[in-house]
Design a protein around this motif. Structure first.
Motif, mmCIF file in Angstrom:
data_model
loop_
_atom_site.group_PDB
_atom_site.id
_atom_site.type_symbol
_atom_site.label_atom_id
_atom_site.label_comp_id
_atom_site.label_asym_id
_atom_site.label_seq_id
_atom_site.Cartn_x
_atom_site.Cartn_y
_atom_site.Cartn_z
ATOM 1 N N ARG A 162 -9.202 2.542 -4.078
ATOM 2 C CA ARG A 162 -8.544 3.095 -5.271
ATOM 3 C C ARG A 162 -8.543 2.071 -6.404
ATOM 4 O O ARG A 162 -8.798 2.389 -7.572
ATOM 5 N N ARG A 163 -8.284 0.819 -6.060
ATOM 6 C CA ARG A 163 -8.222 -0.230 -7.093
ATOM 7 C C ARG A 163 -9.592 -0.562 -7.659
ATOM 8 O O ARG A 163 -9.741 -0.807 -8.840
ATOM 9 N N HIS A 164 -10.612 -0.607 -6.789
ATOM 10 C CA HIS A 164 -11.889 -1.177 -7.216
ATOM 11 C C HIS A 164 -12.929 -0.151 -7.648
ATOM 12 O O HIS A 164 -13.923 -0.514 -8.256
ATOM 13 N N PHE A 165 -12.744 1.101 -7.262
ATOM 14 C CA PHE A 165 -13.783 2.093 -7.573
ATOM 15 C C PHE A 165 -13.388 2.906 -8.794
ATOM 16 O O PHE A 165 -12.206 3.051 -9.107
ATOM 17 N N ARG A 188 -13.938 10.257 -4.978
ATOM 18 C CA ARG A 188 -13.175 11.002 -3.969
ATOM 19 C C ARG A 188 -13.371 10.336 -2.594
ATOM 20 O O ARG A 188 -14.480 9.899 -2.281
ATOM 21 N N VAL A 189 -12.304 10.268 -1.823
ATOM 22 C CA VAL A 189 -12.346 9.567 -0.534
ATOM 23 C C VAL A 189 -11.709 10.456 0.538
ATOM 24 O O VAL A 189 -10.621 10.983 0.328
ATOM 25 N N THR A 190 -12.410 10.579 1.674
ATOM 26 C CA THR A 190 -11.825 11.360 2.776
ATOM 27 C C THR A 190 -10.607 10.637 3.350
ATOM 28 O O THR A 190 -10.426 9.436 3.150
ATOM 29 N N ARG A 191 -9.768 11.388 4.077
ATOM 30 C CA ARG A 191 -8.604 10.787 4.758
ATOM 31 C C ARG A 191 -8.651 11.136 6.224
ATOM 32 O O ARG A 191 -7.818 11.912 6.722
ATOM 33 N N GLU A 209 -17.264 10.235 -2.253
ATOM 34 C CA GLU A 209 -18.100 10.923 -3.244
ATOM 35 C C GLU A 209 -17.891 10.205 -4.563
ATOM 36 O O GLU A 209 -16.778 10.207 -5.110
ATOM 37 N N LEU A 210 -18.957 9.581 -5.043
ATOM 38 C CA LEU A 210 -18.822 8.793 -6.275
ATOM 39 C C LEU A 210 -19.004 9.715 -7.475
ATOM 40 O O LEU A 210 -19.709 10.723 -7.402
ATOM 41 N N VAL A 255 0.840 -1.197 0.000
ATOM 42 C CA VAL A 255 0.000 0.000 0.000
ATOM 43 C C VAL A 255 0.875 1.247 0.000
ATOM 44 O O VAL A 255 2.049 1.201 0.366
ATOM 45 N N SER A 256 0.243 2.332 -0.380
ATOM 46 C CA SER A 256 0.997 3.556 -0.540
ATOM 47 C C SER A 256 0.370 4.658 0.281
ATOM 48 O O SER A 256 -0.849 4.750 0.377
ATOM 49 N N ALA A 257 1.220 5.476 0.864
ATOM 50 C CA ALA A 257 0.695 6.618 1.600
ATOM 51 C C ALA A 257 0.488 7.784 0.640
ATOM 52 O O ALA A 257 -0.084 8.801 1.013
ATOM 53 N N GLU A 258 0.947 7.636 -0.590
ATOM 54 C CA GLU A 258 0.901 8.787 -1.497
ATOM 55 C C GLU A 258 -0.065 8.602 -2.659
ATOM 56 O O GLU A 258 -0.741 9.527 -3.071
ATOM 57 N N ARG A 259 -0.098 7.347 -3.158
ATOM 58 C CA ARG A 259 -0.906 7.116 -4.354
ATOM 59 C C ARG A 259 -2.371 6.913 -3.932
ATOM 60 O O ARG A 259 -2.937 5.844 -4.102
ATOM 61 N N LEU A 260 -2.949 7.951 -3.346
ATOM 62 C CA LEU A 260 -4.296 7.810 -2.781
ATOM 63 C C LEU A 260 -5.327 8.410 -3.723
ATOM 64 O O LEU A 260 -4.998 9.271 -4.534
ATOM 65 N N PRO A 261 -6.573 7.973 -3.591
ATOM 66 C CA PRO A 261 -7.617 8.651 -4.360
ATOM 67 C C PRO A 261 -7.730 10.107 -3.892
ATOM 68 O O PRO A 261 -7.332 10.425 -2.768
ATOM 69 N N PRO A 262 -8.221 10.994 -4.742
ATOM 70 C CA PRO A 262 -8.346 12.402 -4.340
ATOM 71 C C PRO A 262 -9.357 12.565 -3.203
ATOM 72 O O PRO A 262 -10.260 11.746 -3.054
ATOM 73 N N GLU A 263 -9.140 13.626 -2.429
ATOM 74 C CA GLU A 263 -10.054 13.918 -1.316
ATOM 75 C C GLU A 263 -11.221 14.782 -1.796
ATOM 76 O O GLU A 263 -11.040 15.615 -2.679
#
Lengths: 473, 473
Positions: free
Chosen positions: B386-389, B394-397, B407-408, B68-76
């Motif tokens: 991130r992989r499946h959606f 957008r996903v909160t952190r 937010e789809l 897993v990555s701390a950087e390659r995240l979905p946007p917030e």
């Protein structure tokens, strides 16, 4: 039940039935030992027990003598209340709290308490079962036991209904934090601010507080200390006010101790069905009957699902565990949703412990002993009231529970008695907290469900003196 | 903490901070064993733990690789909500129940649940202490532990406030059946039917249900997924509507996960004080922070007793025990009375068990482990989202708790996603249950507080496929 307990019970039943009269001498230890075929030690233990209960007194070198009477009782109150027939919003909850908060301490003699002595309950056995139950608790119990509640507990409750001759499916039961929550949920499920609710006069102060909190109006219905709500008056109120619910106690009503006969319960249920008005039935004392069998709740006569039957273990088994329930009839789903939204669910370890207790058995044995103890305490307490209170004091003779209702003679002011008693470290429950209307200024509710000893006797004598002093002002 | 746990934690912290990148190979077991001075078995156990958490993957004969990555995240999501500014009565509670009841079964994958996995809690230790505590329970506990509640428990809670730098006297604390009851009591204590209450948009559905049940009106205030309620908008609403209360979550808000910075909390408390509007602060997630220290509640900045701080043990220690509390400021007495009138008191054995647990210590150790586990699960879960959606999700952190807000993209209908997922045995919490107004039709709240394994991964992939399919309609 141990041998000496069985012997003590037989004798106390003779006393309570009047077969043995005050002043009668119990047979000598030797005689009883021979006639019952038990050891002298067993007889001694039985006589000591009766003495501790206050039913007999030892006189030096002469033996044991009966000290209470089933016949020489103070007169009963025998007229129904006559409240005004209006529907009215309530504003008395704070006054009730002010009074109640003074009684919530263990160093106060608890004549004003609504709970019996915790020493009457099988707390050690409950603790062992709680211990077993919590150690075996499935981690997912917090999901499985969610409202409507632990399935094993609801099954056991359903079985108990069955034994009483009623069909209440486990799916109709919602487990709650004691009966008080169950009653509140019922009111929330069916009434909106401004609606009116039929209640007894006098009524359990908790029902008055619930009605006030939810912005409802109360219609007080005349109620008789022996057989409860006046149905003709109830019908007039139904016709006139079209209330959203009727809330009452059919068995050993708080504070009167009245017991509605079966026939009257049936009529009540039919009457309400005619108006399609749901009944919120508070039956927390139903298990504490002194007669041969448990009085049925009104629920037993309900064919339309209009009766919400509320009860709990708090007054007959496990105070402090806060486990009660409602069998909700056609309102079950709404009740479960009200519960989910207000407290989500009931303590899973407590639900598990009570399920295990009911499964393991022993509840009926405990209840038999408890009923017997309370019946004996009632006789002793009533005898003491007769001795210490002024002539003209009327006292109810409830056939169950642990509450007496006193109508004091003349212009005695129960609120003043409460204040004076409290100054002496004694609580009493004054009549006015049981009614939004005047009419009970000279009444007291006294709890006889605590240990009777010299301390209690002295405290009751003090209350009696306070009442005497009031009369002489 | 065991040696292998400490090692696993160090490595996972490197992953979560980004020091280790996806694809990086962990040092060999031999090397780590030598460098850390621990046995190879300990290193193996640590690596297995990380693999079970989903943070690393084993590749045959090549070792363990960061996955897993701390950087390659979905946007917030990064804009505040924009609800209408009216005060409005609510009528959504039944819809919320319809949805929630579908998720209350253990055979449904609980992405829609509001509770973390019960397996994350020290249930065995709690059971032992409950067992000790209930066996030593004083029979008079049912009197002594009456509302406001067990004195030892309230003292321990007061101590925990002190450690966080706050002075909350034990007398200010009222023990409740979970935080939900505490929150309901707050609302009952200060608002009457027709009054208005400020809430977040979106908000915890329980607050919406409470407002509806009590016949109040809600004023939704714009709320940002990172730092919570918009104070300028709140001030306009205070000015315009003169609400009777503000109800919000300052730490890891449900459903957004937003964390209000200290400075903003101070401003909020000052703003409300200017209008003399009490704050009902729901802080059930405050202990579940991933940072260095517990974020303060708004209560910490209250100098006027206007903040009622509500929390519980249900989400961080003892689900199913139903023990929560409110530190009620100037409303403490009213809150205790509301509690007495609604459920009387809280289960005495449960109060005793938690008092003993807090006294014996171990809570902070448990919380450290729990926070660490949840932080790791968040990273893994977010990576899987991130992989499946679909792109554009957008996903909160959140910096704590166990809830993600999605937010789809496009016109995805969260209610339809909920229905389709449920048909596959998976629950999700659709946006519309968190708001009386439109605006969250394309949002989902997902719970990452349950075990991450192949089954969970497959379930999340299924939800992702359902969302993809919706997009292509």
């Amino acid at each position: 039940m141990k041998l000496y307990e069985a012997l003590a019970r037989d004798i106390s039943e003779s006393i309570l039935s009047g077969a043995l009269q005050p002043g009668d001498r119990l047979p000598s230890v030797r005689k009883t030992s021979a006639s019952r075929g038990v050891s002298p030690a067993t007889v001694f233990e039985a006589y000591y027990t009766l003495e501790a209960q206050g039913l007999v007194q030892a006189r030096e070198r002469s033996g044991y003598f009966v000290s209470v009477s089933a016949e020489r009782l103070p007169p009963e109150p025998d007229t129904a209340s006559r409240p005004a027939e209006d529907a009215q919003p309530l504003a008395m909850s704070e006054r009730v709290f002010d009074l109640l908060e003074t009684t919530m301490r263990r160093d106060v003699v608890p004549f004003g308490s609504a709970f019996p002595s915790p020493l009457l309950f099988p707390l050690a056995r409950l603790a062992r079962l709680m211990s077993t139950s919590v150690q075996q608790l499935d981690p997912w119990a917090s999901v499985d036991d969610l409202t409507p509640g632990n399935a094993r507990l609801r099954r056991q409750l359903s079985l108990r209904y069955l034994i009483e001759g009623m069909t209440v499916h486990a799916d109709e039961i919602v487990v709650t934090n004691g009966a008080l929550e169950a009653l509140n949920l019922c009111l929330m499920a069916i009434a909106r601010p401004g609606d009116a609710v039929l209640i007894e006069s006098p009524a359990f102060y908790g029902s008055l507080q619930a009605i006030e909190r939810q912005g409802l109006e109360a219609i007080a219905v005349p109620t008789h200390p022996r057989d409860g709500m006046d149905l003709a008056a109830a019908e007039r109120a139904l016709e006139r006010h079209r209330p959203k619910a009727c809330w009452l106690m059919t068995n050993f009503q708080n504070p009167l101790g009245s017991l509605m006969p079966d026939e009257k319960k049936r009529d009540l249920v039919r009457l309400l069905a005619r108006y399609q008005v749901p009944l919120i039935e508070d039956d927390v004392f139903g298990e504490l009957y002194f007669g041969d069998k448990r009085p049925l709740p009104a629920k037993a006569f309900d064919t339309e699902g209009l009766v919400m039957h509320c009860s709990s273990f708090s007054k007959c088994l496990a105070p402090g565990y806060r486990v009660g329930w409602v069998a909700g009839g056609r309102y079950t789903r709404q009740l479960a949703r009200q519960k989910l939204a207000s407290t989500l669910t009931t303590c899973a370890p407590a639900q598990g412990a009570l399920a295990l207790y009911l499964e393991k058995g022993g509840y009926d044995r405990h209840l038999r002993l408890l009923r017997h103890t309370l019946a004996a305490q009632q006789a002793v307490f009533m005898e003491a009231v007769r001795r210490h209170f002024p002539e003209g004091t009327r006292v109810t003779r409830p056939k169950g529970g642990y509450l007496l209702w006193l109508e004091l003679p003349g212009a005695v002011d129960a609120l003043a008695v409460h204040a004076a008693a409290l100054a002496e470290g004694i609580s009493v429950a004054p009549g006015p907290i049981f009614s939004p209307q005047p009419g009970f200024e000279n009444c007291l509710r006294l709890n006889y469900g605590h240990q009777w000893d010299a301390h209690a006797e002295a405290a009751l004598a003090t209350v009696g003196r306070i009442v005497h002093a009031q009369l002489q002002r």
